[in-house]
Design an enzyme around this catalytic site. Structure first.
Site, mmCIF file in Angstrom:
data_model
loop_
_atom_site.group_PDB
_atom_site.id
_atom_site.type_symbol
_atom_site.label_atom_id
_atom_site.label_comp_id
_atom_site.label_asym_id
_atom_site.label_seq_id
_atom_site.Cartn_x
_atom_site.Cartn_y
_atom_site.Cartn_z
ATOM 1 N N LYS B 80 0.856 -1.196 0.000
ATOM 2 C CA LYS B 80 0.000 0.000 0.000
ATOM 3 C C LYS B 80 0.886 1.237 0.000
ATOM 4 C CE LYS B 80 -3.675 2.174 2.797
ATOM 5 N NZ LYS B 80 -4.546 2.023 3.991
ATOM 6 N N SER B 155 -9.452 2.021 3.323
ATOM 7 C CA SER B 155 -8.611 2.731 2.389
ATOM 8 C C SER B 155 -7.596 1.869 1.653
ATOM 9 C CB SER B 155 -7.850 3.820 3.132
ATOM 10 O OG SER B 155 -6.986 3.235 4.110
ATOM 11 N N SER B 179 -9.560 -0.254 7.680
ATOM 12 C CA SER B 179 -9.137 -0.118 6.286
ATOM 13 C C SER B 179 -8.436 -1.327 5.667
ATOM 14 C CB SER B 179 -8.227 1.109 6.137
ATOM 15 O OG SER B 179 -8.967 2.287 6.291
#
Lengths: 59, 454
Positions: B80, B155, B179
């Site tokens: 990420k 996210s 997330s």
């Protein structure tokens, strides 16, 4: 919220420039916080400690 | 025989160890999969394929010489893009950070690298892990591989999409209000939020210091355990209880979260009931248990998260607010108006909420709850995204720090994943993963894949 209060809060947060550029976003942020405050639990217990708590560093 | 990109982490690892699959072959197949699928899914912000190729080649040679270092040796892991990978930007999917370059790996990346993993890509996120899907950023938002018109969750959106679309067997995400588990819920994956502090946050761009966790997204529970072994520095084998099943485990079903506090979509509620009955049939002892209302966890999480994030973003919110997507700016600005006394009320109430969950763990071994209350909505429906984003039961375990895992629990009539969540006492990930794997093995969802056309 009246304009004078709004202006005072924006000044206190140091967001005058941001409010000039994005007035709706800043006004919405104040409204959001006002809404959220109503939902926040508020304990009157005097000895309830926060998490995370402070611990002095050990050597 | 399955194409290499279709293999789970554990399957690929077994084949690599048996010299039936080379890390180079696995990586090249994953890169080809990215080339075929990513143009419509937008999971990848930046390919790092040359370094990954060098890493795979080195892994192949080392394994031929002396065998694999670990189950991760030669395995591609997506990162990420709020987590540092040495020599590359950590953009946080934001215009604010396009010029950034990481000098060194985040600790969790360094641990994975030491275990032999290779890193083919930095992956999309909601901006700074707090925005929503946005179309006014330097990179497009990731889309759900089960239906690209739909939101993949966030996210850690790119991490969920990349793993679900079989671009790589696993990816790192971060979880501050859910997330990792949100994209796992919407993409039909296993998303693990370990106990707070078990996995290092060093080198991860902070959203909220006391709520942030780093966790893996995988296609199976076993893969999640293998990732956690490496991510936590090999201090414990979290796969040790896999295969022991659910027999005898006391599971408290927190029904009021999705029945009263935040009534779930009917198909989601039915999936949770079906899952609880299946767990019971597998020998678990299911009881209904009560925790404080979801609204109290959400209020505490929101106040702490916004306050801590405001500290990180204050300067940019004042000096270049136009560099954020509108949705990010609107989510960050409230933090600059929260009174200090409210933050302290939230921090004190956090103590009470932790105690309530600890009390529940005196009665049961695990908690079963909803993860998302709804299947993924359309990504271009801004109102639906805003309405459904907070409809979830993940934040309680960010507030308390207990470990929690989301697994697939069905498919909606619209063909989108449904999910459930299990949580357990702090630092009992082996137990948590044992239970999740027991459910996964008994349920028919583990091998379901998005209907992609290649």
């Amino acid at each position: 919220m009246d304009d004078a209060t709004l202006a005072a809060l924006i000044r206190a947060a140091g967001l005058e420039e941001t409010a000039r550029e994005f007035p709706d976003d800043v006004r919405d942020a104040l409204a959001t916080v006002a809404r959220q405050r109503a939902a926040l639990p508020r304990s009157s217990h005097p000895r309830l400690e926060p998490t995370p708590g402070y611990l002095a560093p050990r050597r | 025989m399955s194409a290499p990109h279709q293999l789970s982490l554990a399957e690929a690892s077994t084949q690599i160890a048996a010299r039936k699959l080379s890390p180079v072959e696995l990586l090249e197949d994953c890169l080809a999969r990215i080339a075929a699928q990513d143009p419509k899914l937008n999971a990848v912000i930046r390919l790092t394929e040359e370094e990954a190729r060098a890493g795979a080649q080195a892994a192949e040679e080392e394994i031929a010489r002396s065998g694999p270092r670990s189950a991760l040796h030669g395995i591609p892991v997506g990162i990420k893009d709020i987590i540092d990978l040495a020599g590359h930007p950590t953009t946080c999917h934001s215009r604010q950070r396009l010029d950034h370059r990481a000098d060194q790996d985040a600790t969790v990346v360094a641990l994975l690298r030491a275990a032999g993993a290779v890193f083919p890509a930095k992956l999309a996120t909601h901006e700074f892990a707090i925005g929503g899907p946005a179309f006014d950023l330097p990179f497009p938002p990731a889309r759900n591989p089960w239906n690209p018109a739909h939101h993949p969750g966030g996210s850690s959106s790119g991490s969920g999409v990349a793993v679900a679309a079989r671009m790589m067997p696993t990816a790192l995400g971060t979880d501050t209000g859910g997330s990792v588990r949100h994209p796992a819920s919407h993409c039909g994956l296993v998303g693990l939020k370990p106990t707070y502090g078990l996995v290092s946050r060093e080198g991860v761009f902070p959203l909220a210091f006391s709520l942030d966790h780093v966790g893996p997204l995988t296609r199976t529970v076993q893969d999640s355990a293998l990732m956690l072994n490496a991510m936590s520095g090999g201090r414990e084998d979290f796969s040790r209880d896999l295969g022991r099943g659910l027999k005898g485990l006391r599971i408290g079903f927190v029904r009021h979260f999705h029945e009263a506090d935040m009534p779930a979509d009917a198909e989601m509620a039915e999936a949770l009931e079906t899952a609880s009955k299946l767990m019971e049939a597998e020998g678990a002892v299911i009881s209904t248990i009560r925790l404080p209302p979801l609204s109290e966890f959400a209020a505490v999480n929101r106040t702490i998260l916004q306050s801590e994030a405001a500290v990180v973003h204050e300067e940019w919110l004042k000096t270049r607010p136009s560099f954020y997507a509108g949705v990010t700016r609107r989510r960050l600005l409230p933090g600059l108006f929260i009174p200090a006394v409210d933050l302290m009320h939230a921090a004190r109430d956090r103590t009470r909420l932790i105690a309530a969950v600890e009390t529940a763990f005196n009665e049961v071994d695990l908690l079963l709850t909803a993860s998302s209350m709804d299947p993924a909505c359309r990504i271009d429906d801004e109102e639906a995204v805003e309405r459904t984003y907070p409809r979830q039961a993940r934040t309680p375990f960010n507030v308390t720090g207990h470990p929690a895992v989301t697994v697939m629990a069905g498919l909606s009539s619209g063909g989108l994943p449904l999910s459930l969540q299990l949580a357990s006492p702090s630092f009992s990930e082996a137990l948590l993963l044992r239970a999740a794997e027991g459910y996964e093995r008994a349920a028919p969802w583990k091998d379901r894949a998005p209907p992609l056309d290649v």
